[in-house]
Design an enzyme around this catalytic site. Structure first.
Site, PDB file in Angstrom:
ATOM      1  N   ASP A 123      29.998 -35.347 -46.178  1.00  0.00           N
ATOM      2  CA  ASP A 123      29.042 -35.589 -45.103  1.00  0.00           C
ATOM      3  C   ASP A 123      28.340 -34.254 -44.824  1.00  0.00           C
ATOM      4  O   ASP A 123      28.846 -33.187 -45.196  1.00  0.00           O
ATOM      5  CB  ASP A 123      29.802 -36.088 -43.870  1.00  0.00           C
ATOM      6  N   LEU A 124      27.197 -34.272 -44.159  1.00  0.00           N
ATOM      7  CA  LEU A 124      26.462 -33.026 -43.888  1.00  0.00           C
ATOM      8  C   LEU A 124      26.484 -32.661 -42.398  1.00  0.00           C
ATOM      9  O   LEU A 124      27.130 -31.700 -41.995  1.00  0.00           O
ATOM     10  CB  LEU A 124      25.018 -33.150 -44.401  1.00  0.00           C
ATOM     11  N   ASP A 125      25.774 -33.464 -41.569  1.00  0.00           N
ATOM     12  CA  ASP A 125      25.648 -33.122 -40.148  1.00  0.00           C
ATOM     13  C   ASP A 125      27.014 -33.161 -39.457  1.00  0.00           C
ATOM     14  O   ASP A 125      27.766 -34.134 -39.587  1.00  0.00           O
ATOM     15  CB  ASP A 125      24.701 -34.111 -39.450  1.00  0.00           C
ATOM     16  N   ASP A 184      33.221 -35.762 -40.613  1.00  0.00           N
ATOM     17  CA  ASP A 184      33.706 -35.607 -39.235  1.00  0.00           C
ATOM     18  C   ASP A 184      33.833 -36.930 -38.503  1.00  0.00           C
ATOM     19  O   ASP A 184      34.530 -37.006 -37.488  1.00  0.00           O
ATOM     20  CB  ASP A 184      32.753 -34.709 -38.437  1.00  0.00           C
TER      21      ASP A 184
HETATM   22 MG   LIG Z   1      28.672 -36.091 -39.668  1.00  0.00          MG
END
Ligand SMILES: [Mg+2]
Length: 242
Positions: free
Chosen positions: A9-11, A178
């Protein structure tokens, strides 16, 4: 854990997204005040945010595409005040440039540097970060963005598409993120292994509000992921995608 590739995942996994969005909204507001003052007066930051939320609610067919939501809300704000599509494009460009100015968590790049030497890495994001603009593209074999792909996490399709591009079975791929629902439960249901990156204090049960699915691994930062994976991978984990 026998894994042959890692998807990220990034953000809120590699960088915190809230300060990025705040700056991008402010940059957009400054651009509108300079170039489209009538729209800027009608839609200061709070009002623009509310407009975007309303546009998103009214257009569930683009729920997976934040860029499309942003463009549509800009179009609604600007065309109503006599500005054209050229202004919509330029306003989006101003917003999007700032959206791709991120500040990594301190552990992110060292961990990616270590892990990319050991595993093929790919990105799976529901956001619209541009890895080329950010400078992160060289770390990843590819990036699957929900907006372009057409389906968002936690749907299995986007995870399976990533596995297919890696040439691996889902249970050979580890997804790191996250968000309990989008990343951990989504990856688990698609048959991948999952890591919950949890920088806060809540327990899995508190954060996920359910207990049937659990992450294969929980880490407080990406350094812990390197400790778990990076030092002594099983020999076959070094293999390139088939
Ligand atoms: Mg995320």
């Amino acid at each position: 854990m026998r894994i042959r590739a890692i998807t990220f995942d990034l953000d809120d996994t590699l960088w915190p997204i809230a300060p990025v969005m705040l700056r991008a909204e402010q940059r957009l507001d400054a651009w509108l005040r300079a170039h489209c003052p009538r729209a800027a007066a009608a839609y200061p930051v709070e009002a623009m945010r509310a407009l975007r939320d309303r546009i998103a609610d009214e257009n569930p067919h683009i729920a997976h595409d934040f860029s499309a939501q942003r463009r549509l809300s800009l179009r609604a704000a600007l065309l109503a005040h006599g500005y054209g599509d050229d202004h919509v494009d330029a306003a989006f460009t101003a917003f999007y440039a700032e959206r791709n100015r991120i500040e990594y968590y301190a552990d992110a790049l060292p961990a990616l540097d270590r892990l990319r030497a050991l595993y093929p890495l790919a990105a799976i994001t529901n956001g619209n970060a541009d890895l080329d603009a950010i400078g992160l593209a060289p770390y990843f074999h590819f990036s699957l963005r929900a907006g372009a792909f057409g389906t968002a996490k936690p749907a299995a399709e986007i995870f399976h598409a990533a596995c297919a591009r890696l040439g691996l079975a889902p249970d050979e791929v580890l997804h790191v993120g996250d968000d309990p629902e989008l990343d951990v439960i989504g990856a688990h249901r698609a048959g991948l292994r999952s890591v919950w990156l949890h920088r806060g204090n809540a327990t899995w049960t508190e954060a996920s509000a359910q207990s049937e699915v659990r992450p294969d691994l929980t880490v407080r930062d990406l350094g812990e992921l390197v400790d778990a994976l990076g030092d002594a991978p099983e020999a076959d984990a070094r293999a390139s995608p088939r």
